[in-house]
Scaffold this active site. Structure first.
Site, PDB file in Angstrom:
ATOM      1  CB  VAL A  37      36.297  13.788   6.000  1.00 27.00           C
ATOM      2  CG1 VAL A  37      35.151  14.787   6.127  1.00 27.00           C
ATOM      3  CG2 VAL A  37      36.004  12.792   4.882  1.00 27.00           C
ATOM      4  CD  GLU A  48      33.056  12.966   2.679  1.00 26.21           C
ATOM      5  OE1 GLU A  48      33.466  13.545   1.651  1.00 26.21           O
ATOM      6  OE2 GLU A  48      33.035  11.741   2.815  1.00 26.21           O
ATOM      7  CG  PHE A  49      28.664  15.128  -1.295  1.00 25.35           C
ATOM      8  CD1 PHE A  49      28.026  13.949  -1.630  1.00 25.35           C
ATOM      9  CD2 PHE A  49      28.022  16.017  -0.443  1.00 25.35           C
ATOM     10  CE1 PHE A  49      26.762  13.656  -1.142  1.00 25.35           C
ATOM     11  CE2 PHE A  49      26.761  15.729   0.045  1.00 25.35           C
ATOM     12  CZ  PHE A  49      26.127  14.541  -0.294  1.00 25.35           C
ATOM     13  CD  GLU A  67      41.000   9.332  -0.725  1.00 23.29           C
ATOM     14  OE1 GLU A  67      42.235   9.181  -0.804  1.00 23.29           O
ATOM     15  OE2 GLU A  67      40.248   8.485  -0.208  1.00 23.29           O
ATOM     16  CE  LYS A  73      39.687   6.355 -19.603  1.00 26.42           C
ATOM     17  NZ  LYS A  73      40.344   7.235 -20.486  1.00 26.42           N
ATOM     18  N   GLY A  79      37.699   1.914  -6.215  1.00 31.85           N
ATOM     19  CA  GLY A  79      38.326   1.488  -4.965  1.00 31.85           C
ATOM     20  C   GLY A  79      38.248   2.632  -3.976  1.00 31.85           C
ATOM     21  CB  CYS A 135      33.983   6.867  -0.581  1.00 32.90           C
ATOM     22  SG  CYS A 135      34.714   8.170   0.426  1.00 32.90           S
ATOM     23  CE  LYS A 190      33.715   4.633   4.549  1.00 37.37           C
ATOM     24  NZ  LYS A 190      32.381   5.081   4.968  1.00 37.37           N
TER      25      LYS A 190
END
Length: 471
Positions: free
Chosen positions: A31, A169-170, A173, A269, A275, A278, A281
């Site tokens: 981040v 933050e949004f 990855e 989908k 996984g 983010c 957890k």
């Protein structure tokens, strides 16, 4: 590189930054690094504070220590220009800046809580050394109530007017640069209006629509957003499991559901589940926070359970496709990162699947376009192949677990000559079943009807030609 070109084109509409105050970002992880590089590219003066010497040295040379499309070129540009620098000395940085962004990690503890020890340590340093008028922006994902608690800690230190603002933050990855340049919303919360306004001016260079709230409101928006997306993913995966049982096609079901504007197609989908760093957890942390307040958030527990079961179901599909056992079988595993566009293996379904297959006696050979080095450490019992075709050589079954574009473009006519048995189990529903069936492969998806490969060589060749002619 497409994302970097998009971002470069967008810099022309960034706010004029000549009068924007300099920014220090504590933590040059995913981040902090991506945010810092993008802010520097928009004209801000950014100092990254990073205690890891190896990571710090790479960043200073303009080389990202993580894989993110477009980040390498962007980081090289902003470090060469001097817009972004990196240091280990937070105390020295506090002498020169009045805008400090906290982007340290908040990994999960065993009971699901977010580990806030790193953030607490940084907050204590700020409380001791920050000058009057400093704005502390929490960008790390933190437990609801953390912003207020950090504000109390700073107030007790008596270091002057220092205000805490929450600004989650949004970033996704694999497309984080695009997410910053074309964000849906800029969420910011705080009790001091002047500090909130300063944070918006410094950290929102593209005039993204702003949602102003309290510190706790901003923290809950972050957790709620990730938890809701996780729920959608788990729901569509349960629908896929039901589709398997009743003989429906989940692709058609998801399309029909997603056309309802109230539902939408995002995160609809079916596959192996979520996984990364983010969703797992954040779902666990929000469920723990609710439990601490006396609320049983059963939906979140169910989402986690479904997500974990998807990996077990996938392994069982592999076992069923091989007649009930994988012992002594060679399995080609395509994909190791938790999603395409990243080398992140945290909570990757592929790692869990690889471990389980080896436990059951299979010989696993895997490939991933960018995550090979890290995977060799996490799952040393598997063999790593140089490319997808090498992984498929002599395989009794091909298991696709990460939907990299490279795998969608596999030449299955070539693959058919490499494998020992023509069987594919598609954990992401990203392969055309009819296409590979035409090349003799039996196909098994997640909530999709299975397809038996055409075994007759002449029939397979005719079908393949027909597919090519249509394409």
């Amino acid at each position: 590189m497409e994302q970097f070109r998009n971002f470069r084109a967008l810099t022309g509409r960034a706010q004029a930054a000549s009068s924007i105050e300099p920014i220090a970002i504590v933590g040059a992880g995913y981040v902090g690094l991506v945010t810092g590089a993008c802010l520097a590219a928009s004209g801000r003066n950014v100092t990254l504070i990073e205690i890891d010497a190896t990571r710090r040295a790479l960043i200073a040379q303009g080389e990202p220590p993580i894989y993110e499309p477009g980040l390498g070129a962007l980081l090289a540009r902003v470090t060469e220009s001097g817009a972004l620098s990196v240091s280990a000395d937070l105390v020295a940085a506090l002498e020169n800046v009045r805008m400090v962004v906290l982007a340290v990690g908040t990994p999960p503890l065993a009971d699901g809580r977010a580990d806030l020890s790193a953030l607490n340590g940084v907050a204590a340093t700020i409380a001791e050394h920050a000058a009057d008028g400093t704005v502390v922006v929490i960008k790390s994902t933190v437990t609801p109530g953390t912003g207020r608690r950090v504000q109390r800690l700073i107030d007790r230190a008596g270091c002057g007017r220092v205000h805490v603002v929450s600004c989650p933050e949004f970033l996704r990855e694999g497309c984080a640069i695009e997410d910053i340049a074309n964000a849906d919303r800029f969420v910011v919360g705080g009790e001091d209006e002047a500090s909130v306004t300063r944070a918006i001016r410094a950290l929102n260079p593209y005039d993204t629509p702003v949602v102003r709230t309290t510190n706790t409101g901003a923290e809950l928006i972050k957790y709620g957003s990730n938890a809701f997306l996780a729920l959608k993913i788990s729901f569509i995966n349960e629908m896929a499991n039901l589709s398997d049982l009743v003989g429906a096609n989940i692709d058609e079901v998801a399309l029909g559901m997603g056309m309802d504007r109230r539902i939408g197609t995002a995160s609809m989908k079916a596959g192996l589940g979520y996984g990364g760093s983010c969703f797992p957890k954040d779902v666990a942390a929000l469920e723990h926070a609710a439990r601490r307040e006396g609320l049983s958030f059963w939906l979140l527990r169910s989402a986690t359970e479904v997500n974990e079961q998807q990996r077990t179901r996938f392994v069982q599909k592999i076992r069923n496709a091989l007649g009930g056992s994988v012992e002594g079988q060679r399995i080609a595993l395509l994909g190791l990162a938790f999603k395409p566009g990243t080398d992140d293996l945290r909570q990757s379904p592929a790692i869990a699947v690889a471990h389980r297959l080896t436990e059951l006696g299979a010989s696993v050979v895997a490939h991933d376009p960018v995550a090979m080095e890290a995977a060799g450490v996490q799952v040393p019992d598997i063999e790593l192949a140089t490319d997808a075709y090498a992984a498929m050589g002599g395989a009794d079954l091909v298991a696709l677990v990460t939907e990299w574009p490279e795998y969608a473009g596999i030449d299955w006519r070539v693959a058919a000559t490499l494998v020992r048995n023509r069987i594919v189990v598609d954990g992401r529903n990203c392969i055309d079943p009819e296409l590979i069936g035409a090349h003799g492969f039996d196909y098994h998806g997640m909530g999709r009807p299975s397809v038996a490969g055409l075994r007759d060589h002449q029939a397979a060749g005719t079908a393949a030609m027909a597919v090519e002619n249509v394409a």
